[in-house]
Design a protein around this motif. Structure first.
Motif, PDB file in Angstrom:
ATOM      1  N   GLN A  33     -13.681 -14.523 -36.267  1.00 28.52           N
ATOM      2  CA  GLN A  33     -12.654 -15.550 -36.462  1.00 28.52           C
ATOM      3  C   GLN A  33     -11.324 -15.095 -35.874  1.00 28.52           C
ATOM      4  O   GLN A  33     -10.591 -15.890 -35.266  1.00 28.52           O
ATOM      5  CB  GLN A  33     -12.495 -15.865 -37.948  1.00 28.52           C
ATOM      6  N   ALA A  41     -14.332 -14.486 -43.957  1.00 26.01           N
ATOM      7  CA  ALA A  41     -14.179 -15.490 -42.906  1.00 26.01           C
ATOM      8  C   ALA A  41     -14.483 -16.891 -43.430  1.00 26.01           C
ATOM      9  O   ALA A  41     -15.236 -17.073 -44.384  1.00 26.01           O
ATOM     10  CB  ALA A  41     -15.101 -15.160 -41.738  1.00 26.01           C
ATOM     11  N   GLU A  66     -15.130 -12.095 -40.130  1.00 29.54           N
ATOM     12  CA  GLU A  66     -13.672 -12.007 -40.075  1.00 29.54           C
ATOM     13  C   GLU A  66     -13.186 -11.628 -38.682  1.00 29.54           C
ATOM     14  O   GLU A  66     -12.213 -12.201 -38.169  1.00 29.54           O
ATOM     15  CB  GLU A  66     -13.188 -10.982 -41.103  1.00 29.54           C
ATOM     16  N   ARG A  95     -14.967 -19.649 -40.888  1.00 28.54           N
ATOM     17  CA  ARG A  95     -15.072 -20.357 -39.613  1.00 28.54           C
ATOM     18  C   ARG A  95     -15.650 -21.756 -39.812  1.00 28.54           C
ATOM     19  O   ARG A  95     -16.463 -21.992 -40.695  1.00 28.54           O
ATOM     20  CB  ARG A  95     -15.940 -19.560 -38.648  1.00 28.54           C
TER      21      ARG A  95
END
Length: 693
Positions: A275, A673, A272, A675
């Protein structure tokens, strides 16, 4: 969001009940039956630096509705915990608080909580303040007047200023807990107001740092679009106000249910935060590295006054700091009880989000005596046994998900290893392994905070190679070094990376001092194994033969005349680009997202000289928190983080030289996250890839 609503309720509890009610000490049940489980292998690589602990790293929230926030006993406890940053005036109160007359219309403000009294506590405990300028009901002029009073009139030198608290919770996205008098509550308006606040406040003191409210990727309202918007909160604020932002503010209250889930959630933070850093890099350009991240509220929200929340805190503080966050501020000092329940170890949980007891009651159930530390307090206190500001965090890995590990090279050469056992029933024998550090044969000093204990204990026990950690406990093992393994050179300056291509990148760094440098070594972190990529006798090198679409995290170390290495530099992370040429091209586009899910559209093209009849597209998700959850125009399969899409009979043909393209896609799910994958391959060939979101 949950924490905010409880904090408002707790304010009324503290205000009406105070600490004068009858106080009883809650009994602590016997620990669950203990059995010794299998061994755990922990490896520490002392040459993989994760950055130094900031002076502001170990933070805590304080609130103007807390009548004891500035009491001598509270000050003493905060000082004993080495709190380095205090946040004021307290969460959502920041958007209704008037610093000039110490009032908060619509909320309770306790006597003795005014700004000067707060600063007295800050100075007494040796911390720094982080202050919330009133955005919801205030103005840029009011905020500038506060800077004038704090830093010109009083000479406090208050550096960090947040513009509002959880501003996205003002009803714009539906949920409405945060005060905001403005007619326009959009992220566009907030971003433009950031520009106005920054200009007014820095006109008074240009040395202050301005922080803007963002949200962590994968946490509400990340990815949410209100009617008429073309971009979500983070992207809008950064795109407009980026030039005025010195740091960004995020809060983290994971949404998992139950202690066992909450204790897995610190693993979400690296993805997180990376990102979030990617978003900052996208909009801040050359100044991105100077834009800090502050996590100004954090709590698991689960079993808050018992051991599980302490274990969560111990793991989460270092996880966040290792990702470059410059302050982690726990919610809260005192908060007040809520719904009474029982934690997994049998202890009473008062639903009090503070680290210190308010001494109040819910019905006939009363908290321990006022200012009795809850387990979370001891978790914060033990942070300083692991490392102090200026000490170097280094990489530590574990093969048991229920045992977290973090490590710090202390200034005197000692190595501290924090071990967190999240298993309520089983002890573990921990095999400790070291790369680039040789411990002495002396018996280590071990600091222990056991399940629901009333203090941290210390003893000389175990060996540098083996320790036993009890169920639901935190241990910090401090090892002294064997002689003659460290040189006198300082760590090189923080590296920067430029001229990045698919296979090359130029790395530059500040010179090491303290002696003659024979050479510099550039190493890439690969788990707890370091891969040497290059050596240089100057302060710059161009790396060759890198892998396209790959994330690298580098440290630079200096070697002296005797062959001894310096401490590693701070890390730098970058991604190589797509290969400069390939026989395939892929466009990976996030077309929609909503916090815990997203839609990806993938277009693939054969750019080579030969047609393709039947294809397989493969990639690996960067984070364990994202999964492929069904797609279209291909047969989608997933194994762990590896994803494969294979052609259908009707779309198997790709013409040579870009003659046609095929579009496929999938619905993704994420618990943190999400990504985008770095390398995407078609029939085993890494493609030239473009990304958009």
């Amino acid at each position: 969001m949950r924490g905010t609503r409880l904090r408002v309720a707790a304010a009324a509890t503290l205000a009406l009940l105070g600490s004068a009610l009858a106080q009883t000490s809650a009994s602590v049940p016997a620990e669950a039956a203990t059995t010794t489980s299998s061994t755990v292998n922990v490896t520490v690589n002392a040459d993989e630096g994760l950055g130094t602990i900031p002076t502001t790293g170990y933070g805590l929230n304080s609130a103007v509705w807390d009548s004891s926030m500035n009491s001598a006993s509270t000050q003493s406890l905060l000082q004993s915990a080495n709190i380095g940053m205090l946040r004021y005036p307290g969460g959502s109160y920041g958007d209704i608080y008037n610093w000039q007359d110490n009032t908060a219309p619509g909320g309770y403000v306790a006597p003795g909580t005014d700004f000067d009294s707060f600063m007295g506590t800050v100075k007494k405990i040796g911390a720094q303040p982080i202050l919330i300028a009133n955005y919801g009901t205030g103005t840029p002029a009011e905020a500038a007047a506060w800077v004038q009073y704090a830093n010109v009139t009083k000479g406090y030198g208050d550096k960090y200023w947040e513009i509002g608290n959880e501003v996205y919770g003002d009803g714009y996205y539906g949920s409405d807990w945060e005060a905001n008098d403005r007619t326009d509550k959009s992220p566009t308006q907030y971003a433009n107001d950031i520009l106005a606040y920054s200009a007014a406040m820095k006109a008074v003191d240009p040395t202050i740092k301005i922080g803007a409210v963002l949200t962590l990727p994968g946490n509400w309202p990340d990815g949410v679009l209100a009617s008429g918007d073309t971009s979500d909160w983070n992207h809008t604020v950064l795109s407009i106000a980026g030039s005025a932002i010195d740091f960004v503010i995020v809060h983290w209250y994971p949404s998992g249910t139950g202690a066992s889930t909450a204790l897995t959630e610190p693993a979400q933070l690296p993805g997180e935060l990376q990102q979030l850093r990617d978003e900052i890099d996208k909009y801040e350009g050359a100044r991105a590295s100077s834009v800090g991240i502050a996590m100004t509220e954090m709590n698991s929200g689960v079993d808050e006054d018992t051991q599980p929340d302490a274990l969560f805190a111990a793991d989460s503080y270092f996880t966040a700091l290792e990702q470059g966050v410059f302050t982690v501020d726990w919610w809260d000092t005192h908060n007040g009880p809520g719904t009474i329940s029982t934690a997994p170890d049998g202890a009473t949980d008062y639903d009090d989000w503070g680290v210190l007891s308010s001494g109040t009651c819910v019905g006939s159930t009363c908290e321990p005596a006022f200012n009795t530390p809850f387990p979370t307090y001891y978790a914060l206190q033990m942070l300083s046994d692991v490392g102090r500001p200026g000490d170097l965090m280094v990489n530590a890995g574990t093969d048991q998900p229920l045992v977290a590990a973090h490590a710090v090279r202390q200034a005197n050469g000692d190595l501290a290893v924090e071990l967190v056992n999240k298993d309520p029933n089983n002890a573990y024998t921990v095999n400790l392994n070291y790369a680039n550090y040789i411990p002495s044969t002396a018996t280590p000093t071990v600091y222990t905070y056991g399940d629901e204990a009333s203090s941290i204990t210390s003893a000389s026990t175990g060996t540098a190679a083996s320790q036993t950690i009890a169920p639901y406990s935190i241990e910090t093992v401090v090892l002294t070094p064997a002689a003659n393994q460290f040189g006198s050179l300082s760590a090189p300056g923080t590296p920067s990376v430029s001229n990045i291509t698919g296979t090359t990148a130029t790395v530059s760094w500040g010179a090491s001092t303290g002696g003659q440098v024979i050479r510099y070594e550039i190493e890439n972190q690969d788990g707890t194994t370091s891969d040497r990529l290059a050596e240089s006798t100057s302060n710059s090198v161009t790396l060759q033969n890198l892998v396209p679409n790959t994330i690298y995290t580098l440290n630079v170390l200096a070697t002296d005349q005797s062959g001894k290495l310096s401490e590693p530099s701070d890390p730098v992370t970058f991604s190589t680009t797509s290969p400069p040429s390939s026989t395939c091209a892929v466009d990976y586009q996030i077309t929609d997202s909503w916090g815990n899910g997203f839609i990806a559209s993938v277009t693939l093209t054969d750019t080579g000289p030969s047609a393709i009849d039947g294809w397989s597209l493969t990639f690996t998700f960067p984070d364990t928190t994202e999964t492929e959850n069904g797609g279209w125009n291909a047969t989608w399969t997933e194994s762990g983080q590896f994803v494969e899409a294979t052609s259908q009979s009707w779309n198997a043909q790709l013409a040579a030289n870009g003659g046609n393209s095929q579009n496929i896609g999938f619905v993704g799910a994420n618990t943190g996250a999400y990504r985008s994958p770095t390398a995407i391959s078609l029939n085993g060939t890494v493609c030239t890839t473009t990304y958009s979101s």
